[in-house]
Design an enzyme around this catalytic site. Structure first.
Site, PDB file in Angstrom:
ATOM      1  CB  SER A 134      51.117  31.694  39.081  1.00  0.00           C
ATOM      2  OG  SER A 134      49.967  31.712  39.908  1.00  0.00           O
ATOM      3  CE  LYS A 189      53.401  34.249  40.713  1.00  0.00           C
ATOM      4  NZ  LYS A 189      53.124  34.714  42.061  1.00  0.00           N
ATOM      5  CG  HIS A 192      48.970  35.954  39.090  1.00  0.00           C
ATOM      6  ND1 HIS A 192      49.247  35.488  40.367  1.00  0.00           N
ATOM      7  CD2 HIS A 192      48.145  35.034  38.545  1.00  0.00           C
ATOM      8  CE1 HIS A 192      48.608  34.343  40.575  1.00  0.00           C
ATOM      9  NE2 HIS A 192      47.949  34.054  39.488  1.00  0.00           N
ATOM     10  CG  ASN A 193      51.335  37.091  43.394  1.00  0.00           C
ATOM     11  OD1 ASN A 193      51.101  36.342  42.454  1.00  0.00           O
ATOM     12  ND2 ASN A 193      52.155  36.769  44.375  1.00  0.00           N
ATOM     13  CD  GLU A 196      47.485  35.039  44.774  1.00  0.00           C
ATOM     14  OE1 GLU A 196      48.001  34.531  43.772  1.00  0.00           O
ATOM     15  OE2 GLU A 196      48.067  35.116  45.876  1.00  0.00           O
TER      16      GLU A 196
HETATM   17  C1  6PG Z   1      51.086  31.926  43.139  1.00  0.00           C
HETATM   18  C2  6PG Z   1      50.978  32.511  44.532  1.00  0.00           C
HETATM   19  C3  6PG Z   1      52.368  32.499  45.167  1.00  0.00           C
HETATM   20  C4  6PG Z   1      52.374  32.719  46.654  1.00  0.00           C
HETATM   21  C5  6PG Z   1      52.069  34.144  46.967  1.00  0.00           C
HETATM   22  C6  6PG Z   1      51.487  34.385  48.321  1.00  0.00           C
HETATM   23  O1  6PG Z   1      50.845  32.663  42.171  1.00  0.00           O
HETATM   24  O2  6PG Z   1      51.402  30.734  43.069  1.00  0.00           O
HETATM   25  O3  6PG Z   1      50.523  33.853  44.430  1.00  0.00           O
HETATM   26  O4  6PG Z   1      53.178  33.437  44.494  1.00  0.00           O
HETATM   27  O5  6PG Z   1      51.544  31.848  47.319  1.00  0.00           O
HETATM   28  O6  6PG Z   1      53.287  34.779  46.936  1.00  0.00           O
HETATM   29  O7  6PG Z   1      51.508  35.789  48.459  1.00  0.00           O
HETATM   30  P1  6PG Z   1      51.173  36.443  49.850  1.00  0.00           P
HETATM   31  O8  6PG Z   1      51.939  35.662  50.891  1.00  0.00           O
HETATM   32  O9  6PG Z   1      51.648  37.853  49.690  1.00  0.00           O
HETATM   33  O10 6PG Z   1      49.687  36.324  50.015  1.00  0.00           O
END
Ligand code: 6PG
Length: 469
Positions: A134, A189, A192-193, A196
């Site tokens: 990430s 992970k 985490h997303n 996010e």
């Molecule tokens: C990270 C981000 C990375 C990516 C996402 C975007 O942790 O570095 O989360 O994994 O930018 O996959 O996810 P979406 O396109 O679903 O918003």
């Protein structure tokens, strides 16, 4: 020919950034990128020639020669789009790999696919590691948060590489640690997303309340967010949102030119599905996911805005910025609580034995959800896994709950959709209510389906059915 100590496959944005990070840390690399005539040709060697950091790296577009250039046991990081393409590359490599070799998948793969691949490679006496990475392009170049799973005995073979390139926490320790067996690394992970998504949605809703509810300009909102950064609410996502607010195109704010249809690559929906399968209410992550889906129906929303002539409440001048800050602060805490609850449920279900303090620690730097709040969680997570039950959080939520309720009212009064704030408020009320209305659900289920119910006056007496009519 001197053999390389580490290999990387897939020279996209992330692969190139990680390669430069690895080279800068002194590792001798072999780099591979497929050959697609007219599309991807000589990518690895062109990349090597583009940066002096890579002067000792070797470039390949022949997979067999790439594998042969690596010292045993081989350590190969795959930065390939999650899905069938990854399986195809693995199958091409297996005939030229040897027992004991290690493949690391640094993409956003699904944790169940990772478990399958671990088992598949184990049948060939090889190691497979699913690792969350990430931090985006900048994180990959300067130091990502890295979340490797797989067999515990595999981690020592790759730890020196991953820990060298990882971001460092405030004590200088690598934001990389062995997470747990099977797909545990990719599972966290994914969570985490999910967290996010809700963090991003909260900022979007806060922007909407301030811009369309309170009549503030993007520059003024940037100033408000900047104040919050200094009031214990610092985070990477709030920091980039300040820059986004201030970005101009000619004399206009660029944000006003960006189409309001949110995309996604799938990790948010995976998180929602996993939570449904494990019976964990990640209501904010799901609210954020569905807010993205709702935004994608742009044409319908334009039609509907004309079809419905709602009585508009106009600009709610009643949005108190300090109350909005307090509401935002506790909504984030609830989001993190839900994310860690999901990881706890998965850890219990799969017997991964996740270390939540360590997970928070490696998320204090390098990753997208790094923040002051994450720093505050590292120590208490050593003893309390339920964030909303931490003494410091109970005090804060008691203090700020009224503000959250007032912001919900301000959102309704200014016709602002605030699904994540609303989910936070509802979850807090539910989580802290000794008596819910689920008794009505049980009565209805027993009425039409004889599904039976337990009794308050004797819950241990088993299940009961009533002939309701
Ligand atoms: C990270 C981000 C990375 C990516 C996402 C975007 O942790 O570095 O989360 O994994 O930018 O996959 O996810 P979406 O396109 O679903 O918003």
């Amino acid at each position: 020919m001197q053999l390389s100590e580490f290999g990387l496959i897939g020279l996209g944005v992330m692969g190139k950034s990680l390669s430069l990070n690895l080279a800068e840390n002194g590792f001798h690399l072999s780099l591979y990128n497929r050959h697609e005539t007219g599309i991807e040709e000589n990518v690895a060697n062109d990349f090597i020639e583009s940066d002096p950091l890579l002067k000792s790296a070797k470039g390949f577009d022949d997979l067999n020669k790439f594998v042969a250039s690596l010292e045993a046991p081989r350590k190969i990081l795959l930065m390939i789009k999650a899905g069938p393409a990854l399986d195809k590359v693995i199958d091409l490599m297996i005939p030229v790999l040897e027992a004991g070799d290690v493949i690391i998948d640094g993409g956003n793969s699904h944790y169940k696919d990772t478990k399958r691949r671990i088992d598949y490679l184990a049948n060939h006496q090889m190691h497979f590691v699913g690792s969350g990475v990430s931090g985006g392009e900048e994180g990959a170049r300067k130091g990502p948060s890295i979340m490797p799973g797989g067999a515990k005995e595999t981690y020592p073979l790759i730890s020196r590489f991953l820990e060298a390139i990882a971001a460092k926490d405030k004590y200088g320790n690598a934001c990389c640690t062995y997470i747990g067996s099977e797909g545990a690394g990719h599972f966290i992970k994914m969570v985490h997303n999910g967290v996010e998504y809700a963090e991003m949605q909260l900022i979007a809703e806060t922007y909407g309340l301030l811009r369309y509810g309170g009549g503030h300009t993007p520059d003024q909102i940037a100033g408000i967010f900047e104040n919050w950064m200094g009031q214990g609410l610092s985070s990477y996502l709030l920091e980039i949102s300040i820059n986004i607010m201030r970005k101009k195109e000619n004399d206009s704010w660029l944000i006003d030119q960006i189409l309001d249809k949110a995309g996604n690559k799938g990790t948010g929906s995976w998180t929602t599905i996993a939570a449904a399968e494990l019976g964990v209410p990640v209501t904010m992550i799901t609210a954020a996911l569905f807010a993205r889906y709702t935004s994608s129906f742009k044409n319908e929303r334009i039609e509907n805005s004309a079809a419905y002539n709602f009585e508009k409440n106009g600009t709610a001048t009643s949005i108190d910025i300090d109350q909005l800050r307090d509401a935002y602060q506790i909504a984030r805490i609830i989001n993190h609580h839900q994310g860690f609850h999901l990881m706890q449920a998965a850890s219990d279900d799969a017997n991964w034995g996740l270390n939540f303090s360590e997970i928070a620690r490696i998320w204090t730097n390098g990753c997208i959800i790094r923040s002051d709040l994450m720093e505050q969680l590292v120590e208490p997570l050593k003893t309390e896994h339920r964030i909303l039950n931490m003494k410091s959080m109970v005090t804060l939520l008691e203090k700020n709950k009224t503000a959250l309720g007032n912001i919900i009212k301000a959102g309704v009064n200014s016709d602002q959709a605030i699904p994540c704030f609303s989910a936070a408020a509802t979850y807090l009320l539910t989580y802290t209510s000794a008596q819910s209305t689920a008794n009505i659900i049980q009565a209805q289920r027993d009425y039409f389906g004889a599904h039976t119910y337990q009794r308050m006056d004797d819950p241990e007496s088993g299940f009961h059915h009533t002939e309701w009519v």
